[in-house]
Write a protein that holds these residues in place. Structure first.
Motif, short mmCIF file in Angstrom:
data_model
loop_
_atom_site.label_atom_id
_atom_site.label_comp_id
_atom_site.label_asym_id
_atom_site.label_seq_id
_atom_site.Cartn_x
_atom_site.Cartn_y
_atom_site.Cartn_z
N HIS A 98 31.84 69.99 68.86
CA HIS A 98 30.56 69.89 69.60
C HIS A 98 30.27 68.56 70.03
O HIS A 98 29.71 68.38 71.12
CB HIS A 98 29.61 70.59 68.59
N TYR A 99 30.42 67.76 69.42
CA TYR A 99 30.16 66.53 69.61
C TYR A 99 31.33 65.33 70.18
O TYR A 99 30.98 64.47 70.99
CB TYR A 99 29.42 65.60 68.35
N ILE A 139 32.83 59.04 75.58
CA ILE A 139 32.06 59.30 74.71
C ILE A 139 30.66 60.04 75.20
O ILE A 139 30.15 59.13 75.94
CB ILE A 139 31.81 58.39 73.52
N ASN A 140 30.30 61.16 74.78
CA ASN A 140 29.05 61.72 75.54
C ASN A 140 27.96 61.07 74.52
O ASN A 140 27.78 61.55 73.57
CB ASN A 140 29.11 63.32 75.32
N LEU A 141 27.21 60.20 75.03
CA LEU A 141 26.31 59.58 74.30
C LEU A 141 25.09 60.29 74.08
O LEU A 141 24.54 60.10 72.88
CB LEU A 141 25.70 58.37 75.11
N LYS A 142 24.76 61.40 74.60
CA LYS A 142 23.56 62.24 74.16
C LYS A 142 24.19 63.07 72.88
O LYS A 142 23.63 63.04 71.86
CB LYS A 142 23.34 63.10 75.39
N ASN A 143 25.33 63.56 72.98
CA ASN A 143 25.63 64.29 71.87
C ASN A 143 25.95 63.09 70.65
O ASN A 143 26.07 63.71 69.43
CB ASN A 143 27.28 64.91 72.25
N PHE A 144 26.56 62.12 70.93
CA PHE A 144 26.76 61.06 69.91
C PHE A 144 25.49 60.90 69.13
O PHE A 144 25.34 60.72 67.83
CB PHE A 144 27.58 59.93 70.52
N LYS A 145 24.42 60.56 69.95
CA LYS A 145 23.10 60.22 69.33
C LYS A 145 22.75 61.46 68.53
O LYS A 145 22.02 61.15 67.42
CB LYS A 145 22.18 59.86 70.46
N ASN A 192 24.66 61.01 65.24
CA ASN A 192 24.42 60.17 64.63
C ASN A 192 22.97 60.40 63.72
O ASN A 192 22.63 60.11 62.57
CB ASN A 192 24.39 58.81 65.22
N ALA A 193 22.12 60.89 64.70
CA ALA A 193 20.54 61.17 63.97
C ALA A 193 20.64 62.32 63.05
O ALA A 193 20.05 62.32 62.00
CB ALA A 193 19.80 61.73 65.19
N ARG A 194 21.68 63.26 63.04
CA ARG A 194 21.73 64.31 62.12
C ARG A 194 22.48 63.67 60.81
O ARG A 194 21.93 64.02 59.71
CB ARG A 194 22.67 65.23 62.67
N ARG A 195 23.29 62.93 60.90
CA ARG A 195 24.10 62.16 59.91
C ARG A 195 23.20 61.25 59.17
O ARG A 195 23.02 61.39 57.78
CB ARG A 195 25.22 61.40 60.50
N LYS A 196 22.16 60.52 59.77
CA LYS A 196 21.19 59.81 59.07
C LYS A 196 20.24 60.61 58.32
O LYS A 196 19.70 60.30 57.27
CB LYS A 196 20.51 59.02 60.17
N TRP A 197 19.91 61.81 59.23
CA TRP A 197 18.82 62.59 58.27
C TRP A 197 19.40 63.09 57.02
O TRP A 197 18.91 63.34 55.99
CB TRP A 197 18.74 63.81 59.41
N LYS A 198 20.81 63.72 57.07
CA LYS A 198 21.39 64.44 55.94
C LYS A 198 21.48 63.32 54.62
O LYS A 198 21.27 63.37 53.78
CB LYS A 198 22.84 64.56 56.43
#
Length: 129
Positions: A8-9, A60-66, A69-75
């Motif tokens: 997806h990312y 790298i699709n920056l929107k998907n990467f952001k 990364n945000a999801r990873r930080k939230w987890k």
């Protein structure tokens, strides 16, 4: 260590870019790419025209990467809060069990074996008179 890149990312990320990322994410510093090796990696400095074309097509699709990364930080934040709460609950359990032990060992709760209950004393006094 082999990483799984979520499609997806990273659907538009080339295999060469994924290889570069994997080689940067090595925990052991002696096995990780040096700065010079990074500059010579095919993703940074394409060796062939085909690699250069692939690199231009896949970025790298920056929107998907952001989002990733945000999801990873939230987890990570969630896991940290969960761990802190768990430790607090364990600490409270330890404190409450210590308090319970202290209450159980309180002198007023223990029977005095030398003194007799008041009802027995009253009975003896009434029977002796």
């Amino acid at each position: 260590m082999k990483y799984d890149f979520d499609e997806h990312y990273f659907s538009q990320t080339s295999d060469v870019a994924k290889d570069f990322i994997e080689k940067l994410l090595v925990k052991d510093q002696s096995e990780r790419l040096t700065a010079e090796e990074c500059l010579l990696h095919p993703w940074i400095k394409p060796l062939t025209r085909k690699q250069a074309d692939n690199r231009n097509r896949s970025s790298i699709n920056l929107k998907n990467f952001k989002k990733f990364n945000a999801r990873r930080k939230w987890k990570m934040s969630y896991n940290m809060v969960w761990a802190c709460n768990r430790l607090c609950r364990l600490q409270l359990l330890c404190k409450s069990s210590k308090e319970n032990e202290e209450l159980r060992s309180c002198e007023s709760d223990q029977e005095d074996t030398e003194t007799k209950p008041a009802s027995l004393i009253r009975r003896r006094l009434s029977s002796s008179s």
